[in-house]
Motif scaffolding. Structure first.
Motif, PDB file in Angstrom:
ATOM      1  N   THR A  48       0.830  -1.207   0.000  1.00 47.23           N
ATOM      2  CA  THR A  48       0.000   0.000   0.000  1.00 47.23           C
ATOM      3  C   THR A  48       0.862   1.254   0.000  1.00 47.23           C
ATOM      4  OG1 THR A  48      -1.751  -1.150   1.176  1.00 47.23           O
ATOM      5  CG2 THR A  48      -1.794   1.240   1.278  1.00 47.23           C
ATOM      6  N   THR A  49       1.903   1.250   0.817  1.00 48.71           N
ATOM      7  CA  THR A  49       2.803   2.404   0.880  1.00 48.71           C
ATOM      8  C   THR A  49       3.520   2.610  -0.447  1.00 48.71           C
ATOM      9  OG1 THR A  49       3.073   2.066   3.250  1.00 48.71           O
ATOM     10  CG2 THR A  49       4.723   3.429   2.155  1.00 48.71           C
ATOM     11  N   ASP A  52       1.067   4.135  -2.906  1.00 50.19           N
ATOM     12  CA  ASP A  52       0.857   5.551  -2.575  1.00 50.19           C
ATOM     13  C   ASP A  52       2.071   6.394  -2.980  1.00 50.19           C
ATOM     14  OD1 ASP A  52      -1.601   4.850  -1.541  1.00 50.19           O
ATOM     15  OD2 ASP A  52      -0.969   4.974   0.562  1.00 50.19           O
ATOM     16  N   SER A  56       2.188   9.379  -5.763  1.00 48.51           N
ATOM     17  CA  SER A  56       2.615  10.728  -5.382  1.00 48.51           C
ATOM     18  C   SER A  56       3.702  11.250  -6.308  1.00 48.51           C
ATOM     19  CB  SER A  56       3.101  10.763  -3.931  1.00 48.51           C
ATOM     20  OG  SER A  56       4.394  10.195  -3.816  1.00 48.51           O
TER      21      SER A  56
END
Length: 58
Positions: A48-49, A52, A56
Motif C-alpha cells: 500500500t505504501t 501511494d 505521489s
C-alpha cells in the motif's frame, strides 16, 4: 502518529531479534502463526505504501 508507528516497528523488530528458543512446541506453533500474521500484514502495508508513493510521484 507517524513517528509513533516507526518507533513501534523498530521496537517490534528488536523484540523479534531476541526471539525465545526455550519454549514448548505449542508455543512454537502459536509463534509461527503470529509471525505469519505479522508477515502478511507487513507485506500488505508495504504494498500500500509503495502504491501511494508511486502515485505521489506522478
Amino acid at each position: 502518529m507517524f513517528e509513533t508507528l516507526i518507533q513501534q516497528i523498530h521496537e517490534a523488530t528488536a523484540a523479534l531479534a531476541d526471539c525465545p528458543r526455550e519454549v514448548s512446541d505449542a508455543q512454537r506453533i502459536d509463534l509461527i502463526g503470529a509471525l505469519e500474521d505479522l508477515k502478511c500484514t507487513a507485506t500488505a502495508a508495504q504494498a500500500t505504501t509503495a502504491v501511494d508513493f508511486d502515485a505521489s510521484q506522478r
